[in-house]
Enzyme design. Structure first.
Site, PDB file in Angstrom:
ATOM      1  N   ALA A 162      -7.701  -6.882 -33.435  1.00 48.23           N
ATOM      2  CA  ALA A 162      -8.267  -5.537 -34.479  1.00 48.23           C
ATOM      3  C   ALA A 162      -9.134  -6.107 -35.705  1.00 48.23           C
ATOM      4  O   ALA A 162      -9.078  -7.513 -35.995  1.00 48.23           O
ATOM      5  CB  ALA A 162      -7.332  -4.771 -35.059  1.00 48.23           C
ATOM      6  N   THR A 163     -10.070  -5.485 -35.700  1.00 43.42           N
ATOM      7  CA  THR A 163     -11.059  -5.906 -37.171  1.00 43.42           C
ATOM      8  C   THR A 163     -11.038  -4.442 -37.789  1.00 43.42           C
ATOM      9  O   THR A 163     -11.613  -3.586 -37.330  1.00 43.42           O
ATOM     10  CB  THR A 163     -12.355  -6.432 -36.582  1.00 43.42           C
ATOM     11  OG1 THR A 163     -12.236  -7.592 -35.664  1.00 43.42           O
ATOM     12  CG2 THR A 163     -13.110  -6.969 -37.790  1.00 43.42           C
ATOM     13  N   ALA A 164     -11.122  -4.719 -39.207  1.00 39.97           N
ATOM     14  CA  ALA A 164     -11.498  -3.750 -40.131  1.00 39.97           C
ATOM     15  C   ALA A 164     -12.182  -4.327 -41.181  1.00 39.97           C
ATOM     16  O   ALA A 164     -12.040  -5.375 -41.455  1.00 39.97           O
ATOM     17  CB  ALA A 164     -10.345  -2.909 -40.456  1.00 39.97           C
TER      18      ALA A 164
END
Length: 203
Positions: free
Chosen positions: A6-8
């Protein structure tokens, strides 16, 4: 967060805050969902973006939402962005021996109209920044953000930068992909949550 891709990321400018996260839900090398929500609106001024283990995200959000509502009822005042970040920090730290496997980005507008942005690690360490990234694609996202971020950029420019940074992460990180959720929290006006659906195709 190598176990759950995931990337935020988040960007703070004078006009507001942008939070963005990809839509892919993966575990190890397997894609479980291409339409997963990693951004949560706490109230009409504050949001949280997560990267990490998916079950932990929902549990943490329910606790934070309930506590912030209770605090607002007791004090008669709306929660500040730092209130949310500090409570989440304390919650994460209280489980330090059995930690939640998440990184969190808390952003929004304080009651006085000041944009705020914080990033928290799984043990609750809290840092205030102008732009942040978390998750398996954070290194790539940071590389682009450091290149394009400038003081005085508009909220629309910040939104475009967030999308481009996540696209760059999608190109390099197998755990990041399948579209982007973008939450825009302006100093003046209502927040807007937009989903940009695309899949990276070469050639």
């Amino acid at each position: 967060m190598s176990f759950a891709g995931a990337t935020a990321l988040g960007i703070r400018v004078e006009d507001g805050v942008v939070l963005a996260a990809d839509k892919r839900m993966s575990y190890g090398g397997f894609i479980l969902s291409r339409n997963f929500k990693k951004i949560f609106v706490i109230n009409d001024r504050i949001g949280i973006a997560f990267a990490g283990l998916y079950g932990d995200m929902g549990g943490l959000v329910r606790i934070v939402e309930g506590q912030m509502r209770l605090a607002s009822l007791e004090t008669g005042k709306p929660a500040t962005v730092r209130n949310v970040a500090k409570f989440l920090s304390s919650l994460l730290y209280s489980y330090k021996f059995f930690p939640f496997n998440v990184e969190a980005i808390v952003g929004g507008i304080d009651p006085g109209g000041e944009p705020k942005l914080y990033v928290l690690d799984p043990l609750g360490s809290i840092i205030e920044e102008d732009y942040v990234a978390a998750g398996t694609g954070a290194t790539t996202a940071f590389g682009l953000l450091e290149h394009v971020y400038k003081r005085g950029m508009s909220l629309e420019e910040a939104k475009k930068a967030a999308v481009e940074a996540l696209r760059a992460s999608m190109a390099r990180d197998a755990g990041t992909g399948d579209g982007i959720d973008v939450l825009v929290l302006p100093v003046s006006g209502k927040p807007s949550l937009e989903t940009i659906k695309f899949r990276l195709v070469e050639g």
